[in-house]
Design a protein around this motif. Sequence first.
Motif, PDB file in Angstrom:
ATOM      1  N   ASN A  28      26.331  38.522  27.623  1.00 21.86           N
ATOM      2  CA  ASN A  28      27.223  37.366  27.530  1.00 21.86           C
ATOM      3  C   ASN A  28      27.507  37.163  26.054  1.00 21.86           C
ATOM      4  O   ASN A  28      26.629  36.703  25.311  1.00 21.86           O
ATOM      5  N   LEU A  37      33.538  35.185  27.617  1.00 22.01           N
ATOM      6  CA  LEU A  37      32.185  35.452  27.127  1.00 22.01           C
ATOM      7  C   LEU A  37      31.373  36.249  28.155  1.00 22.01           C
ATOM      8  O   LEU A  37      30.524  37.058  27.800  1.00 22.01           O
ATOM      9  N   LEU A  72      25.971  37.442  17.523  1.00 19.12           N
ATOM     10  CA  LEU A  72      25.496  36.050  17.441  1.00 19.12           C
ATOM     11  C   LEU A  72      26.208  35.215  16.385  1.00 19.12           C
ATOM     12  O   LEU A  72      26.043  33.998  16.346  1.00 19.12           O
ATOM     13  N   PHE A  74      29.205  34.567  16.583  1.00 23.19           N
ATOM     14  CA  PHE A  74      30.313  33.924  17.309  1.00 23.19           C
ATOM     15  C   PHE A  74      29.765  32.965  18.364  1.00 23.19           C
ATOM     16  O   PHE A  74      28.954  33.371  19.204  1.00 23.19           O
ATOM     17  N   PRO A  75      30.207  31.699  18.363  1.00 20.78           N
ATOM     18  CA  PRO A  75      29.714  30.707  19.323  1.00 20.78           C
ATOM     19  C   PRO A  75      29.831  31.178  20.769  1.00 20.78           C
ATOM     20  O   PRO A  75      30.858  31.753  21.163  1.00 20.78           O
ATOM     21  N   GLY A  76      28.792  30.903  21.536  1.00 23.28           N
ATOM     22  CA  GLY A  76      28.801  31.231  22.955  1.00 23.28           C
ATOM     23  C   GLY A  76      28.018  32.481  23.300  1.00 23.28           C
ATOM     24  O   GLY A  76      27.601  32.668  24.442  1.00 23.28           O
ATOM     25  N   THR A  77      27.822  33.349  22.318  1.00 27.01           N
ATOM     26  CA  THR A  77      27.012  34.540  22.544  1.00 27.01           C
ATOM     27  C   THR A  77      25.562  34.146  22.819  1.00 27.01           C
ATOM     28  O   THR A  77      25.010  33.289  22.124  1.00 27.01           O
ATOM     29  N   ILE A  78      24.973  34.752  23.837  1.00 27.28           N
ATOM     30  CA  ILE A  78      23.552  34.545  24.135  1.00 27.28           C
ATOM     31  C   ILE A  78      22.909  35.924  24.171  1.00 27.28           C
ATOM     32  O   ILE A  78      23.421  36.823  24.832  1.00 27.28           O
TER      33      ILE A  78
ATOM     34  N   SER B   6      34.803  31.124  29.352  1.00 26.27           N
ATOM     35  CA  SER B   6      35.450  30.616  28.154  1.00 26.27           C
ATOM     36  C   SER B   6      35.486  31.711  27.089  1.00 26.27           C
ATOM     37  O   SER B   6      34.752  32.696  27.175  1.00 26.27           O
ATOM     38  N   SER B  95      19.537  31.406  20.714  1.00 28.86           N
ATOM     39  CA  SER B  95      20.941  31.798  20.582  1.00 28.86           C
ATOM     40  C   SER B  95      21.819  30.558  20.610  1.00 28.86           C
ATOM     41  O   SER B  95      22.713  30.378  19.772  1.00 28.86           O
ATOM     42  N   HIS B  99      24.245  28.316  17.433  1.00 30.21           N
ATOM     43  CA  HIS B  99      25.653  27.909  17.445  1.00 30.21           C
ATOM     44  C   HIS B  99      25.808  26.400  17.246  1.00 30.21           C
ATOM     45  O   HIS B  99      26.920  25.919  17.099  1.00 30.21           O
TER      46      HIS B  99
END
Lengths: 253, 253, 253, 253, 253, 253
Positions: A28, A37, A72, A74-78, B6, B95, B99
């Motif tokens: 993700n 994502l 990581l 970039f926001p939203g990456t897990i 998203s 993670s 963010h």
Amino acid sequence: MLLAKSTWIEIKTYLEKSSTIVIPIGSNEQHGPTGLLGTDWMCPEIIANEAERQADLLVAPTFNIGMAQHHLGFPGTISLRPSTFIAAICDWSRSLALHGFEHLYFLNGHGGNVATIEAAFSELYAEASFGGRGRGFACKLVNWWDLEGVGELSGRLFPTGHGMHATPSEIAITQWAYPESIKSASYRPRVAATGPVREALDFRQRYPDGRMGSDPAQASPDKGESLVSVAATSLTADVAQFAAESERHESQF
Amino acid sequence: MLLAKSTWIEIKTYLEKSSTIVIPIGSNEQHGPTGLLGTDWMCPEIIANEAERQADLLVAPTFNIGMAQHHLGFPGTISLRPSTFIAAICDWSRSLALHGFEHLYFLNGHGGNVATIEAAFSELYAEASFGGRGRGFACKLVNWWDLEGVGELSGRLFPTGHGMHATPSEIAITQWAYPESIKSASYRPRVAATGPVREALDFRQRYPDGRMGSDPAQASPDKGESLVSVAATSLTADVAQFAAESERHESQF
Amino acid sequence: MLLAKSTWIEIKTYLEKSSTIVIPIGSNEQHGPTGLLGTDWMCPEIIANEAERQADLLVAPTFNIGMAQHHLGFPGTISLRPSTFIAAICDWSRSLALHGFEHLYFLNGHGGNVATIEAAFSELYAEASFGGRGRGFACKLVNWWDLEGVGELSGRLFPTGHGMHATPSEIAITQWAYPESIKSASYRPRVAATGPVREALDFRQRYPDGRMGSDPAQASPDKGESLVSVAATSLTADVAQFAAESERHESQF
Amino acid sequence: MLLAKSTWIEIKTYLEKSSTIVIPIGSNEQHGPTGLLGTDWMCPEIIANEAERQADLLVAPTFNIGMAQHHLGFPGTISLRPSTFIAAICDWSRSLALHGFEHLYFLNGHGGNVATIEAAFSELYAEASFGGRGRGFACKLVNWWDLEGVGELSGRLFPTGHGMHATPSEIAITQWAYPESIKSASYRPRVAATGPVREALDFRQRYPDGRMGSDPAQASPDKGESLVSVAATSLTADVAQFAAESERHESQF
Amino acid sequence: MLLAKSTWIEIKTYLEKSSTIVIPIGSNEQHGPTGLLGTDWMCPEIIANEAERQADLLVAPTFNIGMAQHHLGFPGTISLRPSTFIAAICDWSRSLALHGFEHLYFLNGHGGNVATIEAAFSELYAEASFGGRGRGFACKLVNWWDLEGVGELSGRLFPTGHGMHATPSEIAITQWAYPESIKSASYRPRVAATGPVREALDFRQRYPDGRMGSDPAQASPDKGESLVSVAATSLTADVAQFAAESERHESQF
Amino acid sequence: MLLAKSTWIEIKTYLEKSSTIVIPIGSNEQHGPTGLLGTDWMCPEIIANEAERQADLLVAPTFNIGMAQHHLGFPGTISLRPSTFIAAICDWSRSLALHGFEHLYFLNGHGGNVATIEAAFSELYAEASFGGRGRGFACKLVNWWDLEGVGELSGRLFPTGHGMHATPSEIAITQWAYPESIKSASYRPRVAATGPVREALDFRQRYPDGRMGSDPAQASPDKGESLVSVAATSLTADVAQFAAESERHESQF
């Protein structure tokens, strides 16, 4: 047959005739300005589910978080760390092996997962060899884009600007499966730059909108549909071949 | 808003107004002769998605494999060891914290997860206190059946035979969400036995069809619908309250 | 019988008639302006030793450092991380199981330990199920304040201001056992505030003198004595019942 | 000053004048036919407590379970694996360092602990050097029998048959402290055999009653008393010297 | 016989007559202004290879990176953390044990390794005792400077200024083996200071050029030659004695 | 410049002009009836040392034990588990990074290492990104057979029977470097079978003499010499290019 929508008694019955299971596995992480994502876990899930509709496959729940440390920034990456990822793959696999599954087929949707999944297989094999599980236990890792016919089709659909990350192929597949979630943006440059993959801060600086070498504007739901169709057919065949290896030998030495 | 559907840019925008995220978390394990193996991760996912349709929530991908060692005597159960589960929860949370997410709300669907998730929170809090993340970072664990009004409704719908595992409540919820996967069986005894939870072989001997104290025959899709409706409304309110804690103080000592 | 004051030959003899052992387990952490740092490991030790004086119990050395990350903002607190705590509980338990102990009764003195101890049990059970230790091996966790009659007595002795941390009950018990270490202070407010437990910096800010909801001024040695007396009697009965589960079955599946 | 019998405010006050703490550390393991299982954690606890009565020392709770894998062939032994032991020592030490303790003096009672404790120090030092804790943080390991004057006294009291395990010295110390727990047996041979220490099954075969080279029949409470007296005096002096190293320099490179 | 220069079939043949192997183990770390960074792994390798030329020994590849955290303040030092070092020693040893090696003789070249290697042995022994490997499996750690006759010779060659780190003995050995890499410097002071070993920043401040108590200017290739000669002869004898322990007993309890 | 044969002062000087280091990394495992067990760590060491003779390269000690679980069915193989291998690579790399090395070039000699080394890089990158090491730190993995010109030359020298394991290329290289250790055997069949790589017992059954697809009889020292020559030249060029990336940017986000 979807394991999560089955009862334990149905799985018990399935195991009487087969010891093979398909596990969609992905990641993700950011996929450029328009990619979802969830792209990398959705694609193998979509393909495996499509194959399951057509053939007698057992599909496990989707392993949806993988190794995406380099995204990581970039926001939203897990992301899992590789060591956690190995431990989790091993626990999934040990659980399945305990029930009698001997052929674990991981259908992967994220290039960044490959190294760690293979490292996990080695941990599992070491146990299998010397911890009594014995010969016959086998794991196989296949990226959906390496299924027979898929690369060729991608090449025809997207002769330029396919790239390595946020590719039009993967975005087309999610567009077909989730048309309500199609996003748009104006890409600058149209085809993103390429280069090496290093740590996350470096990655973000090199690839500021998250794409690598791709022009996702070419994606469309119908291209996604044809990719899924080819992939699902090839998956069914490849799983059948893997399952056929299945005769269990006693080791000779 | 579903994180997986998203783009990273949408998450970046969301973070400008909120630092709260809901993470459905469950388990994949036997649920008696008619319950789906995925029941415990499906229920929180179903409820969170329902809430997301009604309110401005951000929902993460579902953490679908938890701590179900005691169910491993039944085919189809997949479990992480507690140590792996802790590592994975921590990696997900780190993670997200990277963010800027500071309020992680875990909506849980499996009683067997509770201890390990709370242990993971302690690992995260230790890092937050002394590793520079500072005050303001908070994790919250809520079982969907503990959301306001849910226990009362379950009690009214199933005054006897609710039990602790493979309950009519959870089975009703999956029946509403996946009516094509409703299974049937004749239960003997109608209400299953209860007792302690020990290791997996003991569990299987005590509870031979996998139920604990429950009579799942009482489940129906419309009962599931009313449970989901109450749970989703309460979830929205509870998340809003958690998010409101959010003002960040500098620590004073 | 105290294990630490026994010889190995005495333990060998004990194992011929019983496979049950009581392990006092607690934590070393701040307990407000007057509570001893050792309160949470002293209380179960005091109660177990009292029971041992009256009945034929085997009591292990006290496991004195537990999971108290959230108290680390106060000098003198010593804490294990959950992952270390799990590893240590497992090593203690494996050692005991190796000698033939099959019923491990952990008498706990610290609420913050509960989640991690239960996670450790799951690790042990997984080994027991699939690593050959087999059915019959059982762990039980009981908080001393949950022993029969104790809560009722606390309620009668301290109808208001009992609270959750640095309670008059636990302080009374240590006052009875260690009268030379009774401390005093003027509490402001008399009854401390309550609220959630988060990371350590947050904890210290919310609860500046370390108490949660309690008024420890009500504690006295004689109240401690009556609490210990009830708890020791209940412990003896509860351990006997746990030991009686002990008949070993061969697993049937 | 005993940390466990102090309040957090007393420790805060102590830290204003000193950053030194003594941690008794030992093991719980067989000590031949008459030695107590707790001998190795009791001895350093007894000596530290005696020193604390005479001088201004701060003594931590006793770390009572160490590395005794090679004694696991004898009932009652409880051991940590070296990896767990390292993790636990590090967690204790990090907790103490967080409060400002910079001189951790481990008074050890078990030869089998030495290697692992020193390995733990190296983990802690690596953190201290490169994780910001900086110069000035120091750990010291001293076996009580290596305190000044103790070896000489043991040699005088027990010119033959002192041996290496279940020695008359350590048994005398516990006899003095716990006269109600003095045990007797007829030793055959009077002085036990010696040899190498290997794994636990080998150990038990080589040393069938658990002694190594010792004749514990020579122990007596009054000999214990004189050993404790010498050891406590030397401990006080050695801790004072260690504490005096304490001036904190900024590193120069 | 050098394992790395043998084929698997040659090792199979060797195992028919012997279960003993010598593993040179050291460290790669600063050795003062003239000592080679590899000194501590080169010395045991040089001595083992010399012995192998004269006698029927099997020598494993050299384990060249050990525990040198306290030297990390000097460029070129490479260190494992103790926990990694333990894991790696265990993996090496398990691999060898799997093939039938039962006598693992570690010839060590670095004092800082000793604690961690012994901790690793305890992990291995715990497995051997209770994981089925059984009695007969033995590990032995010998520092090359403790081989019979070596200390006496060093004392004669370097009556003053031998010291503990960057000693003339070890430097002489590498000078003999690698005369093309002899370095020179003017030492100030001629004999370096001594003191305790703490964390790396402290180490560098106390011992600014990296030596401890030594005067390496006394080293010469011919002194190295005589040290190697004595050490190799003693090694051969000591390994033979260790191998002779080898008769395998079934455990009796 | 060989790090192990340098002093710390020489490395300090080197770091003033370069932050690049080459680390030969391989494995110690069976290589068919005539290949040396050390083949896979010797080849990169031989090539790196040759390059070092010609150009201004810094070469680290050889990392000689890697991931060879699947070869453990053959005597003499020594393997790390992937999790240990990751930990060790990270410790080597952290040590080097601490001194200022920012470009770590791993020259690899074993295909089975690739996945785990890349997983280790991800662990290191995660630390670099978020643990303060920052942009500029880079790791690169190159298999010696992928160096420019090497594959082409192998293809010309061994147009058939090159295979994947115990290849004539790698055996030729060790023959050139260690002519005294050339072994011979009659191979049956001349060209070994190929197939998948699974766990160790399966591997041994599929590939009974240890070769995969190769005909090592074609190897000769002079072919080895030409391979080393091409590889060393290409290595020098590739390292220079990697080092040139080296300008350090401050991260922009």
